[in-house]
Design a protein around this motif. Sequence first.
Motif, PDB file in Angstrom:
ATOM      1  N   ASN A  64     -36.835   6.092 -23.506  1.00 19.39           N
ATOM      2  CA  ASN A  64     -36.798   5.846 -22.075  1.00 19.39           C
ATOM      3  C   ASN A  64     -36.436   7.130 -21.333  1.00 19.39           C
ATOM      4  O   ASN A  64     -35.859   8.058 -21.893  1.00 19.39           O
ATOM      5  CB  ASN A  64     -35.762   4.763 -21.756  1.00 19.39           C
ATOM      6  N   ASN A  65     -36.781   7.163 -20.032  1.00 18.69           N
ATOM      7  CA  ASN A  65     -36.479   8.364 -19.256  1.00 18.69           C
ATOM      8  C   ASN A  65     -34.997   8.410 -18.900  1.00 18.69           C
ATOM      9  O   ASN A  65     -34.290   7.403 -18.958  1.00 18.69           O
ATOM     10  CB  ASN A  65     -37.371   8.469 -18.010  1.00 18.69           C
ATOM     11  N   ASP A  66     -34.539   9.577 -18.502  1.00 17.37           N
ATOM     12  CA  ASP A  66     -33.109   9.808 -18.289  1.00 17.37           C
ATOM     13  C   ASP A  66     -32.526   8.928 -17.192  1.00 17.37           C
ATOM     14  O   ASP A  66     -31.386   8.459 -17.295  1.00 17.37           O
ATOM     15  CB  ASP A  66     -32.851  11.287 -17.956  1.00 17.37           C
ATOM     16  N   VAL A  67     -33.295   8.717 -16.111  1.00 21.20           N
ATOM     17  CA  VAL A  67     -32.790   7.901 -15.014  1.00 21.20           C
ATOM     18  C   VAL A  67     -32.579   6.465 -15.468  1.00 21.20           C
ATOM     19  O   VAL A  67     -31.548   5.841 -15.171  1.00 21.20           O
ATOM     20  CB  VAL A  67     -33.753   7.950 -13.803  1.00 21.20           C
ATOM     21  N   ASP A  68     -33.532   5.917 -16.208  1.00 18.11           N
ATOM     22  CA  ASP A  68     -33.396   4.549 -16.704  1.00 18.11           C
ATOM     23  C   ASP A  68     -32.212   4.422 -17.656  1.00 18.11           C
ATOM     24  O   ASP A  68     -31.447   3.448 -17.600  1.00 18.11           O
ATOM     25  CB  ASP A  68     -34.677   4.107 -17.423  1.00 18.11           C
ATOM     26  N   ILE A  69     -32.037   5.406 -18.534  1.00 18.22           N
ATOM     27  CA  ILE A  69     -30.913   5.388 -19.470  1.00 18.22           C
ATOM     28  C   ILE A  69     -29.589   5.405 -18.710  1.00 18.22           C
ATOM     29  O   ILE A  69     -28.659   4.653 -19.020  1.00 18.22           O
ATOM     30  CB  ILE A  69     -30.987   6.585 -20.442  1.00 18.22           C
ATOM     31  N   ALA A  70     -29.495   6.260 -17.688  1.00 17.95           N
ATOM     32  CA  ALA A  70     -28.267   6.356 -16.895  1.00 17.95           C
ATOM     33  C   ALA A  70     -27.945   5.025 -16.237  1.00 17.95           C
ATOM     34  O   ALA A  70     -26.786   4.584 -16.214  1.00 17.95           O
ATOM     35  CB  ALA A  70     -28.408   7.450 -15.842  1.00 17.95           C
ATOM     36  N   LYS A  71     -28.956   4.348 -15.701  1.00 17.24           N
ATOM     37  CA  LYS A  71     -28.748   3.049 -15.060  1.00 17.24           C
ATOM     38  C   LYS A  71     -28.235   2.021 -16.068  1.00 17.24           C
ATOM     39  O   LYS A  71     -27.281   1.274 -15.784  1.00 17.24           O
ATOM     40  CB  LYS A  71     -30.049   2.555 -14.435  1.00 17.24           C
ATOM     41  N   VAL A  72     -28.865   1.969 -17.233  1.00 19.23           N
ATOM     42  CA  VAL A  72     -28.478   0.985 -18.247  1.00 19.23           C
ATOM     43  C   VAL A  72     -27.052   1.237 -18.737  1.00 19.23           C
ATOM     44  O   VAL A  72     -26.233   0.310 -18.818  1.00 19.23           O
ATOM     45  CB  VAL A  72     -29.469   1.015 -19.434  1.00 19.23           C
ATOM     46  N   ILE A  73     -26.732   2.475 -19.044  1.00 23.24           N
ATOM     47  CA  ILE A  73     -25.411   2.801 -19.574  1.00 23.24           C
ATOM     48  C   ILE A  73     -24.329   2.521 -18.545  1.00 23.24           C
ATOM     49  O   ILE A  73     -23.253   1.994 -18.867  1.00 23.24           O
ATOM     50  CB  ILE A  73     -25.347   4.266 -20.041  1.00 23.24           C
ATOM     51  N   ARG A  74     -24.592   2.817 -17.288  1.00 25.00           N
ATOM     52  CA  ARG A  74     -23.597   2.535 -16.251  1.00 25.00           C
ATOM     53  C   ARG A  74     -23.416   1.043 -16.053  1.00 25.00           C
ATOM     54  O   ARG A  74     -22.299   0.566 -15.853  1.00 25.00           O
ATOM     55  CB  ARG A  74     -23.992   3.223 -14.943  1.00 25.00           C
ATOM     56  N   GLY A  75     -24.511   0.292 -16.099  1.00 22.46           N
ATOM     57  CA  GLY A  75     -24.401  -1.164 -15.997  1.00 22.46           C
ATOM     58  C   GLY A  75     -23.636  -1.751 -17.173  1.00 22.46           C
ATOM     59  O   GLY A  75     -22.856  -2.700 -17.014  1.00 22.46           O
ATOM     60  N   PHE A  76     -23.848  -1.186 -18.345  1.00 20.77           N
ATOM     61  CA  PHE A  76     -23.169  -1.641 -19.566  1.00 20.77           C
ATOM     62  C   PHE A  76     -21.674  -1.348 -19.519  1.00 20.77           C
ATOM     63  O   PHE A  76     -20.834  -2.220 -19.754  1.00 20.77           O
ATOM     64  CB  PHE A  76     -23.822  -0.953 -20.770  1.00 20.77           C
ATOM     65  N   THR A  77     -21.309  -0.115 -19.180  1.00 20.32           N
ATOM     66  CA  THR A  77     -19.912   0.295 -19.287  1.00 20.32           C
ATOM     67  C   THR A  77     -19.048  -0.186 -18.126  1.00 20.32           C
ATOM     68  O   THR A  77     -17.908  -0.597 -18.333  1.00 20.32           O
ATOM     69  CB  THR A  77     -19.803   1.830 -19.379  1.00 20.32           C
ATOM     70  N   LEU A 135     -30.700  -8.797 -14.969  1.00 20.96           N
ATOM     71  CA  LEU A 135     -30.778  -7.813 -13.887  1.00 20.96           C
ATOM     72  C   LEU A 135     -31.631  -6.608 -14.296  1.00 20.96           C
ATOM     73  O   LEU A 135     -32.393  -6.064 -13.487  1.00 20.96           O
ATOM     74  CB  LEU A 135     -29.379  -7.362 -13.477  1.00 20.96           C
ATOM     75  N   LEU A 136     -31.503  -6.188 -15.551  1.00 19.46           N
ATOM     76  CA  LEU A 136     -32.320  -5.086 -16.058  1.00 19.46           C
ATOM     77  C   LEU A 136     -33.796  -5.473 -16.088  1.00 19.46           C
ATOM     78  O   LEU A 136     -34.673  -4.692 -15.670  1.00 19.46           O
ATOM     79  CB  LEU A 136     -31.852  -4.682 -17.461  1.00 19.46           C
ATOM     80  N   LYS A 137     -34.071  -6.667 -16.582  1.00 25.06           N
ATOM     81  CA  LYS A 137     -35.459  -7.139 -16.681  1.00 25.06           C
ATOM     82  C   LYS A 137     -36.103  -7.236 -15.305  1.00 25.06           C
ATOM     83  O   LYS A 137     -37.280  -6.884 -15.123  1.00 25.06           O
ATOM     84  CB  LYS A 137     -35.495  -8.491 -17.383  1.00 25.06           C
ATOM     85  N   ASN A 138     -35.334  -7.698 -14.317  1.00 26.59           N
ATOM     86  CA  ASN A 138     -35.863  -7.807 -12.946  1.00 26.59           C
ATOM     87  C   ASN A 138     -36.258  -6.455 -12.376  1.00 26.59           C
ATOM     88  O   ASN A 138     -37.073  -6.377 -11.444  1.00 26.59           O
ATOM     89  CB  ASN A 138     -34.821  -8.457 -12.030  1.00 26.59           C
ATOM     90  N   ARG A 139     -35.682  -5.388 -12.906  1.00 29.43           N
ATOM     91  CA  ARG A 139     -35.952  -4.035 -12.425  1.00 29.43           C
ATOM     92  C   ARG A 139     -36.833  -3.252 -13.391  1.00 29.43           C
ATOM     93  O   ARG A 139     -36.961  -2.031 -13.274  1.00 29.43           O
ATOM     94  CB  ARG A 139     -34.627  -3.300 -12.192  1.00 29.43           C
ATOM     95  N   SER A 140     -37.423  -3.954 -14.354  1.00 29.05           N
ATOM     96  CA  SER A 140     -38.297  -3.333 -15.364  1.00 29.05           C
ATOM     97  C   SER A 140     -37.580  -2.242 -16.146  1.00 29.05           C
ATOM     98  O   SER A 140     -38.179  -1.229 -16.535  1.00 29.05           O
ATOM     99  CB  SER A 140     -39.562  -2.764 -14.697  1.00 29.05           C
ATOM    100  N   LEU A 141     -36.287  -2.452 -16.381  1.00 28.85           N
ATOM    101  CA  LEU A 141     -35.486  -1.540 -17.188  1.00 28.85           C
ATOM    102  C   LEU A 141     -35.322  -2.117 -18.595  1.00 28.85           C
ATOM    103  O   LEU A 141     -35.423  -3.338 -18.791  1.00 28.85           O
ATOM    104  CB  LEU A 141     -34.114  -1.337 -16.545  1.00 28.85           C
ATOM    105  N   PRO A 142     -35.057  -1.282 -19.587  1.00 24.80           N
ATOM    106  CA  PRO A 142     -34.902  -1.779 -20.961  1.00 24.80           C
ATOM    107  C   PRO A 142     -33.682  -2.684 -21.103  1.00 24.80           C
ATOM    108  O   PRO A 142     -32.622  -2.399 -20.545  1.00 24.80           O
ATOM    109  CB  PRO A 142     -34.752  -0.509 -21.799  1.00 24.80           C
ATOM    110  N   THR A 143     -33.839  -3.793 -21.836  1.00 25.37           N
ATOM    111  CA  THR A 143     -32.718  -4.685 -22.109  1.00 25.37           C
ATOM    112  C   THR A 143     -31.988  -4.214 -23.363  1.00 25.37           C
ATOM    113  O   THR A 143     -32.534  -3.457 -24.168  1.00 25.37           O
ATOM    114  CB  THR A 143     -33.192  -6.135 -22.284  1.00 25.37           C
ATOM    115  N   ILE A 144     -30.747  -4.678 -23.520  1.00 20.27           N
ATOM    116  CA  ILE A 144     -29.900  -4.167 -24.598  1.00 20.27           C
ATOM    117  C   ILE A 144     -29.131  -5.304 -25.265  1.00 20.27           C
ATOM    118  O   ILE A 144     -29.005  -6.400 -24.720  1.00 20.27           O
ATOM    119  CB  ILE A 144     -28.900  -3.110 -24.076  1.00 20.27           C
TER     120      ILE A 144
END
Length: 248
Positions: A64-77, A135-144
């Motif tokens: 995944n691209n850096d912006v998407d990774i940053a969003k996911v990690i921030r949402g996770f942590t 929330l990730l799926k609604n934004r077409s971001l990778p799920t975890i």
Amino acid sequence: MKTLDYNYKDRKKKVEEILDNTDKVNEVKKFPRDEDFTYTNAYKAWAGAIFVDLRDSTTLFTSNNDVDIAKVIRGFTSEIIEILRKDLEANDLKEIGIRGDCVFAVYSTPLKTDIYEIANRAFYINTYMDMLNKLLKNRSLPTIKAGIGLATNPTLAVKAGRKSSGVHNLVWIGESVAKASNLSDLGNKNGNGAIVMSSVFYSNYIDNASEEAKNWWTQKYDSSYGTYYHGNVVKSAFNDWIKDGMKD
């Protein structure tokens, strides 16, 4: 970068001072305030630990691209930290932090009810993961996915670092922290539920749980980690709200 000039002869004296001045381990019911830890003492008491470890983070980071990774990690942590720290009595939470792709916390657990409360926070985190993924799926971001490890045991805490350097922390020595970290690696993997408890944690937790709670867990054995209990427990009202579309 400047070249290191380490004065090993002078530092030998400092190491000898450290080794010779550590003179006392206090066995207590509950860990004291952080300011009571010094470079000459240590404390031993019951500690409970929770580790929330991201599954297959290598794939996430490389696919995944850096912006998407940053969003996911921030949402996770961010929200896991909120769940781990919220509404605690002063000094119950001894340490909270992030190690790589893992969020963790260490608590003072003199009572079985303290251990039950750590489990309750794990249930909230497990439910939150469903909310986050929607929330990730609604934004077409990778799920975890994540594994959640829980353990408790008498634990030695030592203030380590260098005096006056500003670099210091408590080091946790014993099964509680190490085992919780190891068990988190078993969660959401090889047929295990997301939440994995050590046998000692489970026996203390279940004493304060409902009779029905025994049906939520499956006992398993691992040659490296011994007997453990795994399950996929969620908070009912929170889970129903997610299923109903998370409307305000």
